[in-house]
Design an enzyme around this catalytic site. Sequence first.
Site, PDB file in Angstrom:
ATOM      1  CB  CYS A  82      -0.884  -0.013   1.250  1.00 33.41           C
ATOM      2  SG  CYS A  82      -1.802   1.529   1.483  1.00 33.41           S
ATOM      3  CB  CYS A 153      -9.444  -3.425 -11.641  1.00 37.28           C
ATOM      4  SG  CYS A 153      -9.012  -2.320 -12.964  1.00 37.28           S
TER       5      CYS A 153
HETATM    6 ZN   LIG Z   1      -2.619   1.274   3.640  1.00 41.08          ZN
END
Ligand SMILES: [Zn+2]
Length: 164
Positions: A82, A153
């Site tokens: 992330c 996606c």
């Molecule tokens: Zn995060």
Amino acid sequence: MNQFLSRRTFILIPTMSILKIIFNPMQVLASSLPSKEEWNLSKDEWKARLSPESYYILREEGTERAFSSQLNNEKRKGIFYCAGCDLPLFSSDKKFDSGTGWPSFWDSIPGSVETKVDFKLIVPRTEYHCSRCGGHQGHVFNDGPLPTGKRYCNNGLALRFVPD
Ligand SMILES: [Zn+2]
């Protein structure tokens, strides 16, 4: 035929307006809430951490242009983290070429992402975000390859790739 179409439109438009009103509170939240208090950062704190492009994706649920991410063609082994909080989200062995222009995966690392339904394009779509910081990653569809049949996606700008 025309009469049928206009009748359909007549029914469809008010129905969608009502749906939008009902689901509007979901759109008031610019992004999903973090699961950990330490990731409950203010707008300014996020802006200081992220590039303007990544801020738009992660914190305002934006979408990058198709075929704009270098990660689209990334074929090395490694982990996709992330870009907001560095939680590992995807492994390269679950990545596939979907031809859509966005990095695509058929499965996420267990527990790393959470989903919610959004109505940004009126038609319901399943949005997913980082389970730790709540940063928007992309949308998941049911037209991916086996064994899961899922297609995550993902926006490349929401990820940071680290090769093995
Ligand atoms: Zn995060």
